[in-house]
Design a protein around this motif. Structure first.
Motif, PDB file in Angstrom:
ATOM      1  N   GLU A 156      17.368  -1.094   3.408  1.00  0.00           N
ATOM      2  CA  GLU A 156      16.211  -0.227   3.188  1.00  0.00           C
ATOM      3  C   GLU A 156      15.161  -0.950   2.354  1.00  0.00           C
ATOM      4  O   GLU A 156      13.955  -0.863   2.629  1.00  0.00           O
ATOM      5  N   LEU A 157      15.603  -1.684   1.352  1.00  0.00           N
ATOM      6  CA  LEU A 157      14.688  -2.449   0.510  1.00  0.00           C
ATOM      7  C   LEU A 157      13.949  -3.500   1.329  1.00  0.00           C
ATOM      8  O   LEU A 157      12.729  -3.672   1.199  1.00  0.00           O
ATOM      9  N   GLN A 158      14.653  -4.188   2.210  1.00  0.00           N
ATOM     10  CA  GLN A 158      14.022  -5.184   3.080  1.00  0.00           C
ATOM     11  C   GLN A 158      12.962  -4.540   3.982  1.00  0.00           C
ATOM     12  O   GLN A 158      11.900  -5.122   4.206  1.00  0.00           O
ATOM     13  N   THR A 159      13.259  -3.352   4.478  1.00  0.00           N
ATOM     14  CA  THR A 159      12.302  -2.641   5.324  1.00  0.00           C
ATOM     15  C   THR A 159      11.036  -2.297   4.545  1.00  0.00           C
ATOM     16  O   THR A 159       9.924  -2.468   5.044  1.00  0.00           O
ATOM     17  N   ILE A 160      11.208  -1.826   3.327  1.00  0.00           N
ATOM     18  CA  ILE A 160      10.049  -1.488   2.483  1.00  0.00           C
ATOM     19  C   ILE A 160       9.201  -2.729   2.235  1.00  0.00           C
ATOM     20  O   ILE A 160       7.969  -2.693   2.379  1.00  0.00           O
ATOM     21  N   VAL A 161       9.841  -3.836   1.899  1.00  0.00           N
ATOM     22  CA  VAL A 161       9.114  -5.076   1.632  1.00  0.00           C
ATOM     23  C   VAL A 161       8.356  -5.522   2.881  1.00  0.00           C
ATOM     24  O   VAL A 161       7.172  -5.882   2.816  1.00  0.00           O
ATOM     25  N   ARG A 162       9.012  -5.475   4.031  1.00  0.00           N
ATOM     26  CA  ARG A 162       8.369  -5.882   5.286  1.00  0.00           C
ATOM     27  C   ARG A 162       7.148  -5.014   5.567  1.00  0.00           C
ATOM     28  O   ARG A 162       6.077  -5.525   5.924  1.00  0.00           O
ATOM     29  N   ARG A 163       7.289  -3.710   5.374  1.00  0.00           N
ATOM     30  CA  ARG A 163       6.164  -2.802   5.633  1.00  0.00           C
ATOM     31  C   ARG A 163       5.003  -3.070   4.676  1.00  0.00           C
ATOM     32  O   ARG A 163       3.845  -2.997   5.075  1.00  0.00           O
ATOM     33  N   MET A 164       5.320  -3.408   3.428  1.00  0.00           N
ATOM     34  CA  MET A 164       4.267  -3.730   2.456  1.00  0.00           C
ATOM     35  C   MET A 164       3.573  -5.035   2.836  1.00  0.00           C
ATOM     36  O   MET A 164       2.350  -5.127   2.779  1.00  0.00           O
ATOM     37  N   GLU A 165       4.366  -6.029   3.208  1.00  0.00           N
ATOM     38  CA  GLU A 165       3.795  -7.329   3.581  1.00  0.00           C
ATOM     39  C   GLU A 165       2.916  -7.235   4.826  1.00  0.00           C
ATOM     40  O   GLU A 165       1.936  -7.983   4.947  1.00  0.00           O
ATOM     41  N   ASN A 166       3.238  -6.311   5.709  1.00  0.00           N
ATOM     42  CA  ASN A 166       2.478  -6.154   6.955  1.00  0.00           C
ATOM     43  C   ASN A 166       1.386  -5.089   6.858  1.00  0.00           C
ATOM     44  O   ASN A 166       0.817  -4.696   7.885  1.00  0.00           O
ATOM     45  N   ASP A 167       1.103  -4.628   5.645  1.00  0.00           N
ATOM     46  CA  ASP A 167       0.070  -3.605   5.417  1.00  0.00           C
ATOM     47  C   ASP A 167       0.268  -2.378   6.299  1.00  0.00           C
ATOM     48  O   ASP A 167      -0.689  -1.830   6.852  1.00  0.00           O
ATOM     49  N   GLU A 168       1.522  -1.924   6.414  1.00  0.00           N
ATOM     50  CA  GLU A 168       1.829  -0.764   7.243  1.00  0.00           C
ATOM     51  C   GLU A 168       1.811   0.546   6.463  1.00  0.00           C
ATOM     52  O   GLU A 168       2.064   1.600   7.028  1.00  0.00           O
ATOM     53  N   LEU A 169       1.520   0.484   5.166  1.00  0.00           N
ATOM     54  CA  LEU A 169       1.561   1.674   4.324  1.00  0.00           C
ATOM     55  C   LEU A 169       0.170   2.003   3.792  1.00  0.00           C
ATOM     56  O   LEU A 169      -0.563   1.118   3.372  1.00  0.00           O
ATOM     57  N   ASP A 170      -0.148   3.307   3.804  1.00  0.00           N
ATOM     58  CA  ASP A 170      -1.394   3.697   3.152  1.00  0.00           C
ATOM     59  C   ASP A 170      -1.115   3.827   1.653  1.00  0.00           C
ATOM     60  O   ASP A 170       0.021   3.668   1.208  1.00  0.00           O
ATOM     61  N   ILE A 171      -2.131   4.090   0.867  1.00  0.00           N
ATOM     62  CA  ILE A 171      -2.001   4.076  -0.591  1.00  0.00           C
ATOM     63  C   ILE A 171      -0.998   5.110  -1.094  1.00  0.00           C
ATOM     64  O   ILE A 171      -0.234   4.856  -2.027  1.00  0.00           O
ATOM     65  N   ASP A 172      -0.945   6.284  -0.455  1.00  0.00           N
ATOM     66  CA  ASP A 172       0.014   7.311  -0.866  1.00  0.00           C
ATOM     67  C   ASP A 172       1.446   6.879  -0.551  1.00  0.00           C
ATOM     68  O   ASP A 172       2.347   7.061  -1.365  1.00  0.00           O
ATOM     69  N   GLN A 173       1.643   6.308   0.611  1.00  0.00           N
ATOM     70  CA  GLN A 173       2.969   5.821   0.988  1.00  0.00           C
ATOM     71  C   GLN A 173       3.381   4.652   0.104  1.00  0.00           C
ATOM     72  O   GLN A 173       4.553   4.516  -0.238  1.00  0.00           O
ATOM     73  N   MET A 174       2.419   3.814  -0.253  1.00  0.00           N
ATOM     74  CA  MET A 174       2.701   2.639  -1.071  1.00  0.00           C
ATOM     75  C   MET A 174       3.303   3.058  -2.412  1.00  0.00           C
ATOM     76  O   MET A 174       4.328   2.507  -2.831  1.00  0.00           O
ATOM     77  N   ALA A 175       2.705   4.025  -3.065  1.00  0.00           N
ATOM     78  CA  ALA A 175       3.216   4.475  -4.357  1.00  0.00           C
ATOM     79  C   ALA A 175       4.623   5.049  -4.212  1.00  0.00           C
ATOM     80  O   ALA A 175       5.520   4.748  -5.005  1.00  0.00           O
ATOM     81  N   GLU A 176       4.831   5.844  -3.186  1.00  0.00           N
ATOM     82  CA  GLU A 176       6.141   6.444  -2.939  1.00  0.00           C
ATOM     83  C   GLU A 176       7.188   5.365  -2.632  1.00  0.00           C
ATOM     84  O   GLU A 176       8.305   5.398  -3.161  1.00  0.00           O
ATOM     85  N   GLN A 177       6.822   4.412  -1.814  1.00  0.00           N
ATOM     86  CA  GLN A 177       7.755   3.356  -1.430  1.00  0.00           C
ATOM     87  C   GLN A 177       8.053   2.402  -2.587  1.00  0.00           C
ATOM     88  O   GLN A 177       9.165   1.883  -2.692  1.00  0.00           O
ATOM     89  N   LEU A 178       7.075   2.175  -3.454  1.00  0.00           N
ATOM     90  CA  LEU A 178       7.325   1.350  -4.646  1.00  0.00           C
ATOM     91  C   LEU A 178       8.349   2.008  -5.557  1.00  0.00           C
ATOM     92  O   LEU A 178       9.247   1.346  -6.086  1.00  0.00           O
ATOM     93  N   LYS A 179       8.240   3.324  -5.725  1.00  0.00           N
ATOM     94  CA  LYS A 179       9.218   4.050  -6.536  1.00  0.00           C
ATOM     95  C   LYS A 179      10.602   3.951  -5.908  1.00  0.00           C
ATOM     96  O   LYS A 179      11.599   3.728  -6.601  1.00  0.00           O
ATOM     97  N   ARG A 180      10.663   4.120  -4.590  1.00  0.00           N
ATOM     98  CA  ARG A 180      11.946   4.025  -3.887  1.00  0.00           C
ATOM     99  C   ARG A 180      12.517   2.607  -4.020  1.00  0.00           C
ATOM    100  O   ARG A 180      13.714   2.441  -4.252  1.00  0.00           O
TER     101      ARG A 180
END
Length: 63
Positions: free
Chosen positions: A13-37
């Protein structure tokens, strides 16, 4: 009672979050939520690795 997440699942799950962040797949609201996760997952993985390391050391030092 919530089942504890296994190390492999947390790491995946952590790898998926990192990949999505690196590929700019998250909007700002998702980014904050995913960083906490991600922080929760990192702590879980670190705790499991530390516990396993301690158990291995204990086994190796037993007579």
């Amino acid at each position: 009672m919530k089942e504890e997440l296994k190390y492999e699942a947390a790491y995946a799950e952590l790898q998926t979050i990192v990949r999505r962040m690196e590929n700019d797949e998250l909007d700002i609201d998702q980014m904050a939520e995913q960083l906490k996760r991600a922080q929760q997952l990192i702590k879980l993985c670190k705790d499991k690795l530390t516990k396993t390391d301690e158990e291995i050391k204990k086994i190796l030092t037993e007579d």
